[in-house]
Each structure stands twice: as structure tokens, then as C-alpha cells.
Design a protein around this motif. Structure first.
Motif, short mmCIF file in Angstrom:
data_model
loop_
_atom_site.label_atom_id
_atom_site.label_comp_id
_atom_site.label_asym_id
_atom_site.label_seq_id
_atom_site.Cartn_x
_atom_site.Cartn_y
_atom_site.Cartn_z
N ILE A 13 7.60 -7.10 1.23
CA ILE A 13 7.22 -5.49 0.79
C ILE A 13 7.00 -5.62 -0.65
CG2 ILE A 13 8.18 -3.42 0.79
CD1 ILE A 13 9.58 -4.14 3.49
N LEU A 14 7.90 -5.99 -1.30
CA LEU A 14 7.95 -5.92 -2.79
C LEU A 14 6.39 -6.59 -3.38
CD1 LEU A 14 8.95 -4.95 -5.65
CD2 LEU A 14 10.31 -7.24 -5.66
N ARG A 15 6.57 -7.52 -3.03
CA ARG A 15 5.27 -8.51 -3.40
C ARG A 15 3.89 -7.75 -3.00
NH1 ARG A 15 4.65 -12.55 -0.10
NH2 ARG A 15 2.74 -12.03 0.69
N ILE A 16 3.73 -7.26 -1.87
CA ILE A 16 2.75 -6.59 -1.03
C ILE A 16 2.33 -5.14 -1.90
CG2 ILE A 16 1.50 -5.53 0.72
CD1 ILE A 16 2.62 -7.90 2.30
N ILE A 17 3.36 -4.26 -2.09
CA ILE A 17 3.34 -3.06 -2.81
C ILE A 17 2.79 -3.00 -4.18
CG2 ILE A 17 4.52 -1.02 -3.23
CD1 ILE A 17 3.51 -1.51 -0.21
N THR A 18 3.66 -3.91 -5.02
CA THR A 18 3.20 -4.27 -6.31
C THR A 18 1.72 -4.67 -6.23
OG1 THR A 18 5.56 -4.70 -6.55
CG2 THR A 18 4.00 -5.40 -8.30
N GLY A 19 1.37 -5.67 -5.44
CA GLY A 19 0.15 -6.21 -5.42
C GLY A 19 -0.93 -5.11 -5.29
N PHE A 20 -0.69 -4.24 -4.22
CA PHE A 20 -1.51 -2.95 -3.99
C PHE A 20 -1.64 -2.17 -5.14
CE2 PHE A 20 -1.96 1.24 -2.73
CZ PHE A 20 -3.30 1.19 -1.90
N LEU A 21 -0.67 -1.87 -5.57
CA LEU A 21 -0.83 -0.95 -6.88
C LEU A 21 -1.45 -1.46 -8.10
CD1 LEU A 21 3.03 0.63 -6.91
CD2 LEU A 21 0.68 1.94 -6.20
N PHE A 22 -1.29 -2.80 -8.43
CA PHE A 22 -2.09 -3.42 -9.54
C PHE A 22 -3.57 -3.44 -9.07
CE2 PHE A 22 1.95 -5.04 -11.19
CZ PHE A 22 1.68 -4.67 -12.73
N THR A 23 -3.81 -3.85 -7.81
CA THR A 23 -5.28 -3.67 -7.36
C THR A 23 -5.92 -2.25 -7.54
OG1 THR A 23 -4.62 -5.50 -5.77
CG2 THR A 23 -6.78 -4.30 -5.45
N ALA A 24 -5.20 -1.59 -7.09
CA ALA A 24 -5.80 -0.11 -7.22
C ALA A 24 -6.26 0.36 -8.72
CB ALA A 24 -4.77 0.89 -6.87
N GLU A 61 -5.44 -7.15 -13.45
CA GLU A 61 -4.92 -6.09 -12.50
C GLU A 61 -5.78 -6.27 -11.07
OE1 GLU A 61 -3.29 -2.96 -15.55
OE2 GLU A 61 -4.84 -2.26 -14.36
N LEU A 62 -7.05 -6.41 -11.16
CA LEU A 62 -7.65 -6.45 -9.94
C LEU A 62 -7.45 -7.91 -9.13
CD1 LEU A 62 -9.57 -5.34 -7.87
CD2 LEU A 62 -11.50 -6.26 -9.02
N VAL A 63 -7.70 -8.96 -9.90
CA VAL A 63 -7.53 -10.33 -9.06
C VAL A 63 -5.75 -10.69 -9.10
CG1 VAL A 63 -7.73 -12.78 -9.45
CG2 VAL A 63 -9.71 -11.20 -10.25
N GLY A 64 -5.15 -10.28 -10.09
CA GLY A 64 -3.79 -10.46 -9.83
C GLY A 64 -3.15 -9.64 -8.80
N GLY A 65 -3.62 -8.53 -8.74
CA GLY A 65 -2.83 -7.80 -7.57
C GLY A 65 -3.44 -8.29 -6.14
N ILE A 66 -4.75 -8.69 -6.10
CA ILE A 66 -5.04 -9.27 -4.55
C ILE A 66 -4.07 -10.57 -4.56
CG2 ILE A 66 -7.07 -10.52 -3.70
CD1 ILE A 66 -8.98 -8.33 -4.88
N ALA A 67 -4.12 -11.24 -5.63
CA ALA A 67 -3.04 -12.62 -5.51
C ALA A 67 -1.92 -12.14 -5.02
CB ALA A 67 -3.19 -13.37 -6.71
N ALA A 115 6.66 -6.63 -11.03
CA ALA A 115 6.10 -7.86 -11.17
C ALA A 115 7.15 -8.72 -11.74
CB ALA A 115 5.05 -7.65 -12.16
N LEU A 116 7.81 -8.49 -12.77
CA LEU A 116 9.00 -9.56 -13.13
C LEU A 116 9.88 -10.10 -11.98
CD1 LEU A 116 10.10 -11.20 -15.26
CD2 LEU A 116 11.73 -9.12 -15.93
N ALA A 117 10.21 -8.96 -11.22
CA ALA A 117 11.16 -9.50 -10.02
C ALA A 117 10.25 -10.54 -8.99
CB ALA A 117 11.60 -7.95 -9.17
N VAL A 118 8.96 -10.03 -8.71
CA VAL A 118 8.15 -11.06 -7.88
C VAL A 118 8.11 -12.46 -8.66
CG1 VAL A 118 5.98 -11.42 -7.01
CG2 VAL A 118 7.13 -9.19 -6.71
N ALA A 119 7.96 -12.45 -9.95
CA ALA A 119 7.73 -13.67 -10.56
C ALA A 119 9.24 -14.44 -10.36
CB ALA A 119 7.59 -13.45 -12.31
N LEU A 120 10.24 -13.93 -10.48
CA LEU A 120 11.51 -14.55 -10.66
C LEU A 120 11.82 -15.17 -9.04
CD1 LEU A 120 13.64 -12.33 -12.79
CD2 LEU A 120 12.88 -14.74 -13.33
N VAL A 121 11.41 -14.28 -8.04
CA VAL A 121 11.86 -14.98 -6.92
C VAL A 121 10.91 -15.45 -6.04
CG1 VAL A 121 13.46 -12.96 -6.42
CG2 VAL A 121 11.20 -12.58 -5.54
N GLY A 122 9.59 -15.34 -6.40
CA GLY A 122 8.43 -16.17 -5.86
C GLY A 122 7.90 -15.25 -4.57
N ALA A 123 6.76 -15.96 -3.93
CA ALA A 123 6.23 -15.29 -3.02
C ALA A 123 7.02 -14.98 -1.60
CB ALA A 123 4.83 -16.01 -2.73
#
Length: 144
Positions: A13-24, A61-67, A115-123
Motif C-alpha cells: 500500500i505504501l509503495r503504490i500510493i507513494t508511487g501514484f502521488l509521484f506519478t501524478a 517523478e513520472l518514471v520513478g512513480g510508475i517504477a 519515499a525514504l520508508a520505501v527505500a529502506l524496506v524495499g518493494a
């Protein structure tokens, strides 16, 4: 209570929502604001090398969010996005105080933290990274 299942769910959830916001936000810089408009806004805000930085930030933000949504090179993109938000925080938003309504840093701070939390815990388990790099003993398992 199944803690591993909750951890997997929370991480996803954290990864997908964070990615969605960056993509937007990246999409907005390309389509609504345009790159030229983003360059002008960055220059007005005092961002150094705004003509170079604006397209880099929009693309990140676009590519990283999708990633992040897909879980591809998640730790790398999440770390880059966290640095991006810290740059926005210190270069632009800090003087305006906390609240986003007055141009403050609350949004960029929470995006940096996420984003930092996602970087620390991974995908996590539900990701392309896990499928590609998740084998036990793999040198690239740190990416999973």
C-alpha cells in the motif's frame, strides 16, 4: 494475526500510493504546467539551474512513480525521489512554514518520508523486484 501478511500489505500500500502521488506530480509537470512552465516556476522559486532541473524532476517523478507502483528498482527510485523532495523542502518550501495552503513543506515532507520508508524496506513480495531479484543467495537480492 498474520504479521507477515500485514507487513506485505502495508508495504505494498505504501509503495503504490507513494508511487501514484509521484506519478501524478510528474504527469502534471509535463501536461498541465508544461516543462517550460515548470522551468519558469522553478526559476522564480530560486531553484538553481531551473532549465535543467525541471525536466529532470518531472521525468524522475513520472518514471520513478510508475517504477514504485510496479516495484521496479524500487529502492533506487525511492531514494532518488526522497532526495528530490528534500531538495524541494530546503530550496523552496521551508520559508513558508508547515502548511501546504501557504506554500509550506507538509506535502513534500510526507512524500520524502514515504519515499525514504520505501527505500529502506524495499518493494516487498508483491513486486517486479521480488520476481526478478528475490532468489535466496542472489547478489541482487538487496533490490527485492
Amino acid at each position: 494475526m498474520n504479521q507477515p501478511a500485514l507487513t506485505t500489505t502495508a508495504r505494498t500500500i505504501l509503495r503504490i500510493i507513494t508511487g501514484f502521488l509521484f506519478t501524478a506530480h510528474g504527469w502534471q509537470k509535463f501536461t498541465e504546467f508544461t516543462i517550460a512552465g515548470t522551468q519558469a516556476a522553478f526559476a522564480q522559486m530560486g531553484v538553481p539551474a531551473a532549465n535543467l532541473v525541471a525536466p529532470v524532476v518531472a521525468t524522475l517523478e513520472l518514471v520513478g512513480g510508475i517504477a514504485l507502483i510496479l516495484g521496479v528498482l524500487t529502492r533506487v527510485f525511492a531514494a532518488l525521489l526522497a532526495v528530490n523532495m528534500l531538495g524541494a523542502l530546503f530550496l523552496v518550501h521551508t520559508p513558508a512554514g508547515i502548511f501546504a495552503a501557504t506554500g509550506g513543506y507538509e506535502l513534500v515532507l510526507i512524500l520524502a518520508a514515504a519515499a525514504l520508508a520505501v527505500a529502506l524496506v524495499g518493494a516487498g513480495k508483491v513486486s517486479v523486484d521480488k520476481a526478478l531479484f528475490g532468489r535466496t543467495g542472489s547478489r541482487l537480492s538487496v533490490l527485492a
